[in-house]
Design a protein around this motif. Structure first.
Motif, PDB file in Angstrom:
ATOM      1  N   GLN A 152     -39.136   9.220 -33.177  1.00  0.00           N
ATOM      2  CA  GLN A 152     -39.729   8.384 -32.547  1.00  0.00           C
ATOM      3  C   GLN A 152     -40.318   7.696 -33.712  1.00  0.00           C
ATOM      4  O   GLN A 152     -39.915   6.230 -33.814  1.00  0.00           O
ATOM      5  N   HIS A 174     -32.358  11.617 -28.895  1.00  0.00           N
ATOM      6  CA  HIS A 174     -33.417  11.192 -28.722  1.00  0.00           C
ATOM      7  C   HIS A 174     -33.629   9.798 -27.931  1.00  0.00           C
ATOM      8  O   HIS A 174     -33.938   8.911 -27.701  1.00  0.00           O
ATOM      9  N   PRO A 207     -40.877  15.955 -31.110  1.00  0.00           N
ATOM     10  CA  PRO A 207     -40.427  15.119 -31.105  1.00  0.00           C
ATOM     11  C   PRO A 207     -41.037  13.410 -31.116  1.00  0.00           C
ATOM     12  O   PRO A 207     -39.898  12.157 -31.506  1.00  0.00           O
TER      13      PRO A 207
END
Length: 843
Positions: free
Chosen positions: A261, A217, A257
């Motif tokens: 982060q 990611h 997701p």
């Protein structure tokens, strides 16, 4: 001791009640409460909070020490800060509508407690607290925000959540349990989190799925970071979400997701400050930098790189130190300096670019430097443009991205400590490759060069200052090229091959070794471009013709071409795109570090093989110096040739200048129009913002006062109920009259004697009928009101009952007479007994 800062505004009293009702009195933490208060109104916040907790609640005072298991409340018209473990109070410098006391507390808490700081944002309007939470997050502390659904006013919680500052979002009643769980489970700073018996290797195996998710990611590889660092940061995120098993957290990451982060940001948290380790900076300013300046070309630009710059303090410190050293070495000359500062955290780079730092930097920066290099504002210091313009900030990964080159100094402090030994041994040679001979390398106090003594010579080992040694051999240069291919980090979708790497299986053969040396030594410098003119492959040494552009890494050839190449390259590439034949440019004057060099350039479109189809190759060769002619040419012919050549160049220059002038004029006109419009909009926006902030501040203060008044009303209603019950429970009829002898209040027994109903409240006494044979009642009440003398009489009723009627003044708590009180005590039995005794015959 952990210190918990709590910020609240409108509707915050109810949230504070929920918070402290559910907080044990023996947490070992201290709580600092800041609420928006009316500066001219005495607050009751400390008294109100004392009802909800067994911990002692104090109104903060200047220099009051902070103790565990205690609550401290901000007083009106003050800003509250924490310095070490002491409270500091200051009068706000801002006007009423611009005060942000919650940000002030949180920022000071971040500086004072770092990872032990905990900040809580509760109900309120506006965005106060968001910037403070960002400071808490930057130092590794815990940020907790009330869920907008449970807050009476959700603007402050929503602002914090939108800024990505919230570690925990929960109702106020659930926050204490979540905070206590975090404090008990997350290892203290400096402690190593628990590891399996297999040690770090086993730890990395367990963390491998998480590291793969991070790399997928974010493209950043954390597999070479120290396991202790990874474990602690991951454990922190697990506790925040209430997850106890690593496998469960891995699945949680895969499904969220956003959490990836957040974990990425968590792993990037760095702590920095201005002039950290002052002794090192003093030596650098007085000795290290002057020596570096003395050995540079007088007309050369000093170039430095701060790797892992975090929020910019280190980069600005270096710019200040360079400026002072340059002025000392060359008085009166403007500093010619360029500093590249890089970090992989976009949030940290954004803070660094703003150049705004809290007032607490006064502890690290001298008064002289503050006065010269900073502008003081009410809540922060702003770095001055003279220093800001010397630093270029860029998002850059020191592991993956190409390095900055031709540097005089590299500062990489407390970054290598997060890398394992293998990665350190890759990064340090890369720094050596980037530095000029005798350049300086500054590391953190816990970092060393290890066994790489052949690359760096210790200048001051205890201060971790090293000098870059020159290349010792072709063998070492070859090692660098193999370890760090020039374009190893180009976009993966572009085909990248390397003529520098021998075919597999032939590495040790004499032929492949000789071919490799020949290609490096004698092949012309060349680059391969894609359709966008981005460089996807480099062969040979192109530094004479190309150089990295300042700022964010940009591999477009138009940005990297040196002076003299840029315009001809643009025209030639445009021409070559429409044909198959190569385009040749001869004798281009290129500005290099050694002076002007004539360069021949060949631009060749590539059609095969398929891997490079559609690309373009640009080859650079130094043009040979013209050989002296064996026979003299006539002077007139030489002058004519020279004049023709000069005229050709002059025409090209004039054409380019004219185009540039026209473009510049158009851009200038558009810019002036936009600037004018922008100034008008900015002026209107500032006026509206000021009005909005003032109205919002007053509204929040009114909300706070309203909440306190509502609490008082509740107390008064309870006291009134108590009094009413007391009056109704006694065998005495009571009638309260105001100054006009109108009915104010009465008891049920009084209603049985005097005809009273609820609707009679406010009616004059003279309008009421009663069973009393007491026509002078009105006059006696008036006389008592005038003379303050008590009147007491025994009166009969129409049904032959006797009452003792007593009239006394009604005295308020402030000793003001505000009516009369009439009490009627039934003495019928006493009178009957008295009459019976009087008529009883004597014995």
């Amino acid at each position: 001791m952990h210190i918990v800062g709590i910020g609240a505004s409108a509707g915050g009293l109810a949230s504070l009640e929920d918070f402290f009702r559910n907080t044990p009195s023996d947490t070992g933490m201290a709580f600092l409460v800041v609420q928006h208060l009316d500066p001219n109104h005495k607050a009751m916040l400390a008294e109100l909070l004392q009802r909800y907790t067994e911990m002692p609640v104090f109104e903060a005072q200047q220099n009051m020490p902070v103790r565990a298991d205690s609550v401290y409340v901000i007083p009106p018209n003050r800003e509250l800060r924490v310095v070490d473990e002491t409270l500091k109070l200051e009068e706000p410098a801002q006007v009423r509508g611009l005060r942000l006391p919650i940000n002030v507390l949180f920022s000071s808490l971040a500086s004072a407690r770092n990872e032990r700081a905990i900040a809580v944002v509760l109900s309120g309007m506006g965005s106060d607290g968001t910037l403070g939470l960002q400071a808490i997050k930057a130092t590794g502390g815990l940020s907790v925000v009330e869920s907008p659904e449970s807050a009476q006013f959700d603007a402050m919680p929503k602002s914090a959540i939108a800024a990505g500052c919230a570690d925990i979002v929960a109702p106020a009643s659930e926050m204490p349990a979540r905070i206590l769980a975090y404090v008990r489970q997350v290892p203290e700073p400096g402690d190593s989190p628990g590891q399996s018996p297999s040690g770090p290797t086993h730890s990395l195996v367990r963390l491998a799925p998480i590291l793969k998710l991070l790399q997928k990611h974010t493209r950043h590889d954390f597999s070479l970071y120290k396991p202790t660092t990874l474990n602690r940061r991951i454990e922190r995120r697990m506790v925040i979400h209430g997850i106890s098993e690593l496998d469960d957290y891995t699945r949680f990451l895969a499904d969220n997701p956003q959490e990836v982060q957040l974990l990425f940001r968590e792993l990037l948290i760095g702590v920095t400050e201005f002039f950290r380790d002052p002794g090192t900076w003093d030596y650098l300013t007085e000795t290290g930098l002057p020596d570096l300046i003395a050995h540079r070309p007088r007309d050369g630009t000093l170039r430095a790189w701060v790797a892992g710059c975090s929020t910019g303090e280190e980069a600005y410190s270096l710019a200040i130190a360079f400026t002072e050293a340059l002025e000392q070495a060359e008085p009166g000359r403007a500093p010619d300096l360029q500093i590249f500062a890089s970090d992989i955290s976009p949030e940290a780079i954004s803070v660094a670019r703003r150049g705004q730092y809290p007032l607490s930097i006064e502890n690290a920066v001298s008064e002289a430097r503050l006065a010269r290099f900073f502008t003081r504002h009410d809540r922060y210091y702003q770095i001055r443009p003279s220093i800001r313009d010397k630093v270029l900030f860029a998002r850059h990964d020191v592991i993956l991205d190409p390095p900055f080159t031709r540097l005089d100094m590299i500062a990489c402090r407390n970054l290598l400590i997060y890398f394992d030994l293998a990665l350190q041994r890759r990064i340090l040679p890369l720094f050596h490759y980037s530095l000029r001979p005798n350049g300086l390398l500054m590391l953190g106090s816990s970092e060393t060069i290890g066994r790489l003594n052949h690359l760096f010579a210790p200048l001051k080992p205890k201060m971790r200052l090293y000098r870059c040694k020159p290349f010792q051999s072709a063998r070492h240069s070859d090692f660098l090229l193999k370890s760090f291919p020039p374009m190893s980090t180009l976009p993966r979708e572009q085909p990248v091959s390397s003529s520098q790497t021998p075919p597999q299986g032939a590495t040790n053969t004499l032929q492949s070794a000789a071919d490799h040396v020949l290609l490096q030594s004698y092949a012309p410098a060349a680059v391969v471009l894609n359709a966008n003119a981005d460089i996807v492959y480099i062969s040979g040494r192109t530094g004479k013709y190309l150089e990295p552009a300042a700022g964010k890494a940009n591999w477009n050839i138009h940005a990297m071409a040196r002076e003299g190449l840029r315009e001809p390259l643009y025209s030639a590439l445009k021409k070559a795109s429409g044909q198959q034949e190569p385009v040749e440019l001869t004798g281009l004057p290129v500005q290099t570090e050694a002076g002007t060099q004539a360069v021949d350039v060949i631009i060749r479109p590539l059609g095969e093989p398929d891997a490079i189809k559609g690309m373009t190759m640009v080859v650079f060769r130094d043009a040979p110096a013209p050989a002296p002619s064996r026979r003299r040419s006539p002077a007139a012919a030489a002058r004519a040739d020279q004049a023709a050549l000069s005229q050709q160049y002059q025409q090209e220059i004039d054409s380019l200048r004219q185009q540039a002038k026209e473009s510049r004029e158009e851009l200038q006109a558009s810019n002036e129009e936009l600037q004018s419009t922008n100034e008008e909009l900015q002026s209107a926006n500032e006026e509206l913002t000021t009005s909005k902030e003032e109205m919002q501040s007053m509204n929040e203060e009114l909300q706070t006062i309203n909440t306190e008044l509502q609490t008082k009303l509740d107390d008064l209603a309870l006291a009134q109920s108590d009094m009413q019950n007391v009056l109704n429970s006694i065998e005495i009829a009571v009638l309260f009259l105001d100054q006009n002898l109108n009915v104010r209040r009465y008891t049920e027994r009084a209603a049985a004697i005097i005809s009273l109903r609820e609707s009679d409240i406010g009616r004059p006494l003279s309008d009421l009928t009663s069973s009393l044979r007491y026509p002078e009642l009105q006059d006696d009440a008036s006389r008592t009101l005038e003379t303050l003398a008590t009147s007491e009489k025994q009166i009969t009723t129409s049904d032959d009952r006797w009452f003792s009627v007593r009239i006394i003044p009604f005295r308020r708590l402030d000793n003001v007479i505000d009516g009369v009180v009439i009490t009627l005590v039934d003495i019928t039995e006493t009178k009957n007994l008295e009459s019976a005794l009087r008529h009883k015959p004597e014995a």
